[in-house]
Design a protein around this motif. Structure first.
Motif, PDB file in Angstrom:
ATOM      1  N   GLU A   1       0.857  -1.203   0.000  1.00 15.01           N
ATOM      2  CA  GLU A   1       0.000   0.000   0.000  1.00 15.01           C
ATOM      3  C   GLU A   1       0.891   1.251   0.000  1.00 15.01           C
ATOM      4  O   GLU A   1       1.051   1.913   1.033  1.00 15.01           O
TER       5      GLU A   1
ATOM      6  N   ASP B   1      -8.173   1.675  -0.296  1.00 15.08           N
ATOM      7  CA  ASP B   1      -9.403   0.895  -0.455  1.00 15.08           C
ATOM      8  C   ASP B   1      -9.868   0.248   0.848  1.00 15.08           C
ATOM      9  O   ASP B   1     -11.061   0.102   1.094  1.00 15.08           O
ATOM     10  N   SER B   2      -8.909  -0.139   1.690  1.00 18.52           N
ATOM     11  CA  SER B   2      -9.253  -0.878   2.915  1.00 18.52           C
ATOM     12  C   SER B   2      -9.736   0.016   4.050  1.00 18.52           C
ATOM     13  O   SER B   2     -10.346  -0.450   5.005  1.00 18.52           O
TER      14      SER B   2
ATOM     15  N   CYS C   1      -7.887   0.184   9.732  1.00 19.90           N
ATOM     16  CA  CYS C   1      -8.006  -1.143  10.363  1.00 19.90           C
ATOM     17  C   CYS C   1      -7.071  -1.218  11.566  1.00 19.90           C
ATOM     18  O   CYS C   1      -5.974  -0.657  11.559  1.00 19.90           O
TER      19      CYS C   1
END
Length: 459
Positions: free
Chosen positions: A157, A182-183, A186
């Motif tokens: 990333e 996109d994630s 987290c």
């Protein structure tokens, strides 16, 4: 670390956190709305900002190790001079240790300033990540696994960022916090070593079989080290799941108190006096001081101690017979959930001078005047007894504790509902520069929300 060296390091860290991203993009940010609508520009912007964050994290990691090792050396020296009863030398070592501990908190607050940006300044969410545990000594932790993870994450990333939780003051859930294009954001636990692999394999087995006896039989054949590691892993997973539930649903259990909590999703617009403090920081060099009164109850003074003694502020407060303790801005570095000073619009030089004690910000609240504004809105304000306050605080930790003066806390009541005034609201007032009237608005909204819940439950 001496002041000159620490000052140079702070200047570099502030640059990485506050300026690197802006200075390394190939376009001017004249219109933020236009940039936000341009996907390519936004991607470039976040990539460069995150590069600055990575550079700051790498440097903090190195400096924090150095400071923590210095603390260990000083603690050993302190024990030795005490054994030899060298009183003068003992005092010198204690001062050096105090300075090293202060530097540790400042470095962690640099990482907190990155975390606050990742979590969009949402204090309600960040509170859920704090468990009231001791700070992690990264010289004794398994930092190599986090660094290895970050290396792989950067390759995967390139525009994202991965924050090492153990470097911060308050993130005590998960090993790393990541943000990707996109994630999204987290919180991750890292498995590391053969024992951990075996632990997570057993957890997966048990979850599949759904047989409680399976776990009992499996653990009977394991040694004590494995059982301890298994229990730690289960506890960490449970904490993470509780936190995830609270953040995603708004309902859950507070890890500090064990009490049920509800995050109020409705945004309450809070005013700040940040511009006033910023102006005071710029003006104090002229006379050596600059003062103001916010909403007729909050006193604030900024002092250049080389020109003017900050003790004058103490005399000002005393002359007005204010009961509230005086708040020195440097105390904010010891508060895990305080607003990081690096995110305020102060100049880099002023921030460094403030950290080194060359400049001082002091504040206090005329609490009697402030509480009168609640009474004007139909509230009853009650001072708790020392026993009531001690009983409530025995169940709390850190900034969750009830604020008290001379051991007595304060409760605001209206329409049969009540809210205790906690230490956290004054942390907001003194470090986020939230106005007293907005803090009042927040407490009144809590009372109203509690009343609505009670009414809904009764229907």
């Amino acid at each position: 670390m001496n002041d000159a060296k620490f000052s140079r390091e702070l200047k570099t860290l502030i640059y990485y956190v506050r300026e690197y991203g802006i200075q390394h993009i190939g376009f001017k940010v004249d219109n933020q709305n236009k940039v936000a609508k341009d996907a390519d520009k936004m991607d470039e912007f976040f990539t460069q900002v995150h590069k600055g964050f990575f550079a700051a994290q790498e440097r903090v990691c190195y400096l924090l190790k150095k400071v923590l090792l210095e603390q260990k050396r000083l603690k050993a020296t302190l024990a030795e001079v005490r054994r030899q009863r060298k009183k003068e030398e003992e005092e010198t070592v204690k001062q050096s240790l105090k300075k090293a501990e202060y530097q540790e908190h400042v470095l962690r607050k640099v990482m907190d300033s990155i975390a606050w940006q990742l979590f969009h300044y949402d204090l309600s969410t960040m509170r859920r990540l704090y468990c009231g545990e001791a700070l992690i000594d990264i010289t004794d932790s398994n930092l190599d696994s986090e660094l290895l993870f970050i290396k792989h994450f950067q390759n995967k990333e390139p525009s994202g960022f991965a924050l090492i939780s153990d470097l911060t003051s308050f993130i005590q859930i998960g090993d790393v916090v990541t943000i990707g294009k996109d994630s999204g954001i987290c919180i991750s636990e890292l498995k590391e070593g053969a024992v951990n692999d075996e632990v997570f394999e057993l957890i997966e087995e048990v979850s599949k079989t759904q047989c409680p006896r399976h776990l009992q039989y499996a653990l009977e054949n394991k040694d004590e080290k494995f059982v301890k590691q298994f229990k730690r892993a289960i506890k960490q997973i449970h904490k993470s799941s509780q936190t995830h539930e609270t953040i995603t649903t708004g309902y859950g259990t507070d890890l500090l108190t064990g009490q049920k909590v509800r995050i109020i999703q409705d945004e309450i617009e809070l005013d700040t006096y940040s511009d006033i403090v910023s102006d005071l920081s710029k003006n104090c060099h002229k006379k050596g001081y600059s003062i103001s009164v916010i909403e007729q109850c909050l006193l604030i003074g900024v002092y250049d101690i080389g020109k003017f003694p900050s003790q004058v502020f103490d005399m000002w407060s005393k002359s007005l017979k204010i009961k509230m303790p005086i708040y020195d801005m440097r105390v904010s570095f010891y508060d895990p959930l305080s607003y990081p000073i690096f995110l305020h619009s102060f100049s880099d030089t002023f921030i460094i001078d403030l950290i080194l004690g060359k400049k001082v910000i002091k504040m206090t609240l005329d609490i009697e005047k402030w509480l009168e504004t609640f009474k004007e809105d139909g509230c009853n304000v009650r001072w708790l007894s020392k026993k009531e306050t001690a009983r409530l605080n025995s169940k709390m930790k850190g900034s969750n504790k009830i604020f008290d003066i001379d051991g007595r806390g304060i409760v605001v009541e209206k329409n049969g509902m009540s809210v205790d005034i906690g230490q956290g609201v004054f942390s907001r007032m003194f470090t986020s520069f939230t106005t007293p009237s907005s803090i009042k608005k927040l407490l009144m909204a809590t009372l109203e929300y509690t009343q609505n819940i009670e009414e809904d439950a009764g229907t």
